[in-house]
Design an enzyme around this catalytic site. Structure first.
Site, PDB file in Angstrom:
ATOM      1  CG  HIS A 268      -1.881   1.116   1.268  1.00 50.72           C
ATOM      2  ND1 HIS A 268      -3.082   1.084   0.592  1.00 50.72           N
ATOM      3  CD2 HIS A 268      -1.815   2.315   1.885  1.00 50.72           C
ATOM      4  CE1 HIS A 268      -3.714   2.216   0.805  1.00 50.72           C
ATOM      5  NE2 HIS A 268      -2.986   2.979   1.582  1.00 50.72           N
TER       6      HIS A 268
ATOM      7  CG  HIS B 185     -10.582   3.845   2.851  1.00 50.05           C
ATOM      8  ND1 HIS B 185     -11.221   4.070   4.032  1.00 50.05           N
ATOM      9  CD2 HIS B 185      -9.276   3.859   3.142  1.00 50.05           C
ATOM     10  CE1 HIS B 185     -10.331   4.221   4.998  1.00 50.05           C
ATOM     11  NE2 HIS B 185      -9.144   4.094   4.484  1.00 50.05           N
TER      12      HIS B 185
END
Lengths: 743, 78, 231
Positions: free
Chosen positions: A48, A94
């Protein structure tokens, strides 16, 4: 230095590092990291944060252009929109947090992207969201849709930032892994941009905003960097809780210290909290930072350095200011009832040094942590099943007998019905700048006191990307650009959110590489560089990955907003014309999947030169004020597009459409050939439309007329095949979504 | 000293959330549910003081701010 | 005419309101919630937003702010106070107007254009409208479901203090046009002296032709005329 825990290879593996990565960390430090340092390495080198699987391929993206003020690498991208102004924007995923806890996951996704934008000095002006859910009938879908939509609204509405558009699609590949991609665009003066740098040795480091708690520890690292397990419920504590009221104050306080020029640099504490904000700010400036972690305001007693560095508590900022400005910065934050605490200092040794009660607890070189982060050229190969997907024998697909029924079924289907149920939970009008509200091809924002408008469109057809990721990538670019051009705005640049499965699988990596290359080709041809973005891998549950979903959000500018073109028909007697050509294409269409249950074939072909000409034509049709409406033909094809031009509340107009075509009737009506737009024009201007279309080499065919029948009549080769009362259609079209969520 | 304050809608006021919860409970099979009223719960910790004084102050808080007397009632439990 | 627009930390329609007042030719300035000086404002506007986060109840904490003490004094002396959306909720909580707001009957945030009917024009805010006019105007709220007990409602009706009612496109007052469930379709009410007005819809968002909505503009014109600044 204290040894909280003895670190071994085993500890490193537990934290998500590989053996090779652990050895690299040891060599960077020249020793074995302690537990806190290991945590920072693991976080910064997570997929990430480090983009380790994607970095190599992302270099292929065009990132330069004359309007680009700031390309990828900062908190958000920046483009020049004229008149001394810039637009600052980014989209971010998200996904995992939203699946685990839909309301808070989506809300904090919005909160995070808002911070990315106002950190750059721009007041957010518009939010958009690209959402993907599982099948409408799946047991979790209604709960997830309701939670995500309420969460997006709950955060954006409270902040007073309008949510002006976006997409919502349903597909079974998202049953166990929904996508929530949040986009924010802000506007400021070109000389008001702030960057995330910790420059100026001796400058102070200030922690501002909410207190730090134990929430979200391992959120980015774990949730977004591993395949998803069915026991997602148990991961709930790693999801952060958002406080939009706190963020509203943070927004105002940050803009105030920036406008008063009290600070040097600023970065929000996003997915990797204090670790990434401090390391990245120092890394960019080539400096070091000393931080006293005991000064960090906390929500819970007894937090360890490890927890403080890894917490993902929301609504926090790291600021660098000259020593004599610290008090003034604090005063501004106090005015807004927020914490602003001096926690450290910028140094010249390139090291991040962390202290707890004057005891050194971690010491790491800042730049190498990001610069020497692992980069993987992961193996990729075309999946064995890819070829069979392309097989589509049209002869085996029956032509519907009753096109009226087919049309009605399509327009009131989950993927084509009205999204009002969603949009009506968003405040789309706060800020009084929203000219085209949700539901248009592109959202359009005015900029008070300036002549221009900003058009924004989010697109990605994941079915196309699944069938052919390279073409699918191109299609996402050209469709988003076409939507922007329909309003009369010139597409300038885009941001993207690349949602894929597990990159350690060669076939997923192949999808990624193909899509990236397709996006790059199309973006280069349309002269629309990428200025920011995000990659989200590991969108899988168990063994099944999502369809590749590279979400593109294109931003364009129209010089004179008064000349913007809407998508709805406006006047009786106007001529309806089709720009572009319908080709014998049906692969990957909504029609095939919905009516025949087939997801196969190749997506529609892309002709980048013709596409560019079409966009230029649309921009000039707006400039010369020749047309009264323009609507892109996409999912569902021509028949659905024309119907969408009539769907207003209440329905006021109808259309009489006469098509001549040698194609199969279902292709003529529902095929999704690209580069097509439905325009309406007053009879007086028809000649000007034709002339200009010829000048740009775009086919322009008159196909009908707008009337007041409130009926859509379509005749194909002299046979009337659709005749639909649009008031009835409106009812089923607008009610479907509520049914999906069980209301 | 810890006190608890319960705030809920007056009986005469329709409680849309409570009604929704009731319907949800009925729909998942709790057929005996007769009524649901949704409210708010506050836990207030006070520094040392007499119970009577604490009760007086917390009741005042409940009247002044924790509840809206137009639509809500409250109960203070020490 | 000088409008003082109050800024609570969670106000988010303050700038929109100032822009709308100015676009109509009025003067507007911000009043910070920690201040007490109203700086000679002719009219105080409490704008939309989430005053103090509204975690307890909308407007519940705002009423105790320093500025609200001055605003309440100002209203008691006959001053003009205009609450929009969250501002209306603050007026209810501070007792300047009767009643309370409940969560919308849909249990969802309501963000869309709706229709309201102008019921009374004898206020400083609405005398530029025709009685019975139907306005298309945005709402954006989660708690806009107006409630008051029977006696209060009767009083409001008797004194003709219901200024706006939710309605259908053609002005019909019905349950269908009443999306949030307000009693008597109430969208806006005024005080006994008709100088304090609260309404849930946002006139400042319907004050510009470029946005395709301008039915709220006459409210600012009404105020300007009231102060004799336009004919």
């Amino acid at each position: 230095m204290s040894e909280e825990n003895k670190v071994t290879l085993q500890t490193a593996l537990e934290q998500g590092l590989t053996e090779e990565e652990f050895n690299k960390a040891c060599s960077i430090l020249g020793r074995t990291p302690n537990f806190t340092e290991l945590g920072v390495f693991a976080l910064m080198w997570s997929e990430h944060c480090s983009y380790k699987s994607s970095k190599y391929h992302l270099k292929k993206f065009p990132t330069e252009g004359k309007a680009v003020v700031q390309g990828p690498g900062e908190n958000a991208g920046v483009i020049d929109i004229g008149d001394g102004l810039v637009a600052v924007f980014k989209v971010e995923s998200h996904n995992h947090p939203s699946y685990v806890e839909p309301y808070q996951g989506a809300a904090t996704g919005v909160g995070g992207i808002l911070r990315d934008v106002f950190t750059m000095g721009a007041r957010p002006a518009a939010n958009l969201n690209s959402l993907r859910f599982g099948e409408p009938g799946h047991k979790k879908t209604p709960h997830l849709v309701k939670g995500v939509v309420a969460g997006i609204g709950g955060y954006g509405n409270c902040m007073g930032i309008p949510t002006v558009g976006g997409e919502v699609y349903f597909d079974k590949s998202y049953n166990g892994n929904i996508l929530v991609n949040a986009f924010t665009l802000g506007v400021c003066g070109i000389d008001e941009i702030f960057k995330a740098v910790a420059s100026g040795v001796g400058n102070k480091v200030i922690y501002a905003g909410s207190r730090t708690g134990r929430d979200g520890i391992h959120g980015a690292g774990l949730l977004a960097s591993k395949a998803f397990q069915e026991d997602a419920e148990e991961k709930r504590p790693t999801v952060q809780v958002g406080d939009p009221f706190q963020e509203k104050k943070l927004l105002e306080a940050c803009l105030e210290v920036m406008r008063k020029k009290l600070i040097v640099g600023i970065q929000d504490m996003g997915a990797a909290g204090l670790s990434s904000s401090s390391l990245e700010m120092a890394g960019r400036a080539g400096t070091g930072i000393i931080m006293h972690l005991d000064r960090v305001p906390t929500r819970e007693a007894g937090m360890t350095p490890y927890e403080l560095m890894l917490s993902e508590s929301q609504e926090r900022m790291l600021i660098v200011a000259e020593p004599h400005m610290v008090d003034k910065v604090r005063e501004v934050f106090e005015k807004w009832d927020l914490n602003a605490v001096e926690v450290g200092e910028v140094t010249d040794d390139g090291l991040l040094k962390l202290y707890m009660h004057d005891e050194l607890v971690a010491e790491m070189p800042a730049a190498p942590l990001s610069e020497e982060a692992p980069v993987y050229k992961r193996p990729y190969s075309r999946p064995s099943w890819q070829s069979s997907l392309a097989n589509l024998d049209l002869d085996k697909i029956p032509v519907p007998r009753n096109f009226n029924e087919t049309f009605k079924k399509m327009i009131s289907s989950a993927n084509l019905c009205s999204r009002e149920w969603v949009f009506n939970q968003y405040d789309s009008t706060v800020g009084t700048d929203t000219v085209f509200e949700p539901g248009y091809d592109a959202a359009l924002m005015r900029v008070k006191g300036h002549p221009m408008g900003i058009a924004i469109s989010s697109d990605c057809n994941s079915r196309y990307c699944y069938l052919d990721p390279r073409t699918g990538g191109k299609l996402a670019i050209i469709e988003s650009a076409r939507n922007v051009a329909c309003t009369g705005a010139r597409p300038i640049a885009f941001t993207n959110c690349l949602n894929f499965g597990n990159p350690e699988k060669p076939e997923i990596m192949w999808q990624f590489v193909e899509a990236v290359e397709g996006i790059s080709d199309a973006a280069a041809a349309l002269d629309t560089p990428v200025v920011s973005g995000n990659v989200s891998f590991y969108n899988e549950t168990g063994d099944s990955g999502i369809k590749p979903t590279p979400t593109i959000v294109m931003v364009g500018v129209i010089e004179d907003i008064n000349k913007a073109v809407g998508m709805k028909f406006v006047a009786q007697g106007d001529i309806i014309a089709l720009l572009g050509t319908t080709r014998p294409e049906l692969g990957g269409s909504e029609y095939l999947e919905l009516i025949h249950g087939i997801t196969a074939g190749l997506p529609p072909a892309v002709d980048l030169d013709r596409e560019r000409n079409l966009h230029n034509l649309l921009i000039n049709l707006s400039k010369e004020q020749i047309i009264n409406s323009a609507h892109d033909i996409s999912d569902g094809g021509l028949a659905i597009a024309i119907a969408e031009c009539l769907l207003t509340d209440p329905v006021r107009l109808g259309a009489d459409v006469k098509l001549e075509s040698e194609l199969r009737p279902d292709i003529a009506l529902f095929g999704e050939s690209q580069g097509r737009v439905i325009v309406s024009v007053s009879p007086d201007e028809l000649n000007n439309l034709r002339k200009m279309a010829v000048r740009y080499g775009v086919e322009c065919e008159v196909i009908g007329e707008v009337d007041i029948s409130k009926t859509l009549n379509i005749t194909l080769n002299s046979e009337k095949i659709i005749s639909a009362d649009m008031t009835d259609i409106y009812k089923s079209w607008s009610k479907k979504f509520a049914e999906i969520v069980g209301e | 000293m810890k006190a608890r304050v319960y705030v809920s809608f007056k009986d005469s006021v329709l409680d849309p959330q409570g009604k929704a919860v009731k319907n949800a409970l009925l729909s998942i099979g709790y057929e005996k549910v007769k009524d649901v009223r949704q409210g708010k719960f506050f836990q207030i910790e006070m520094d040392d003081m007499s119970e009577a004084e604490a009760k007086r102050q917390i009741t005042e808080m409940a009247e002044k701010i924790l509840s809206n007397p137009v639509i809500e009632k409250f109960e203070v439990i020490l | 005419m000088k409008c003082g627009v109050v800024v609570f930390p969670g106000s988010n329609c303050d700038r929109d309101t100032v822009y709308a007042v100015e676009s109509a030719g009025g003067e507007a300035f911000y009043l910070w919630h920690k201040e007490t000086n109203l700086r000679g404002a002719d009219c105080i506007i409490l704008p939309g937003g989430f005053a103090y986060g509204d975690y307890l109840r909308t407007g519940a904490i705002a009423r105790f702010s320093p500025i609200m003490k001055s605003v309440i004094d100002f209203a008691d002396k006959g001053g003009l106070v205009f609450g929009i959306c969250n501002g209306f909720q603050v007026l209810l909580e501070s007792g300047l107007l009767p009643g309370a707001m409940m969560i919308n009957k849909t249990l969802k945030f309501l963000g869309q254009d709706i229709f309201i009917r102008v019921e009374e024009t004898d206020t400083p805010y609405t005398h530029d409208y025709y009685q019975g006019s139907v306005l298309r105007i945005p709402v954006a709220h989660f708690e806009g479901n107006y409630y008051a007990d029977g006696d209060t409602l009767n009083l409001l009706e008797k004194e003709e203090r219901v200024i706006f009612r939710y309605c259908e496109r053609d002005g019909k007052i019905s349950e269908k046009g009443n999306l949030n469930g307000s009693l008597n379709n109430i969208a806006g009410i005024c005080s006994e002296n008709r100088r304090v007005l609260g309404m849930m819809p946002h006139p400042e968002r319907a004050s510009a032709p470029i946005l395709g909505k301008s039915d709220g503009f006459a409210m600012w014109k009404s105020l300007l005329k009231y102060f004799g600044e336009v004919a």
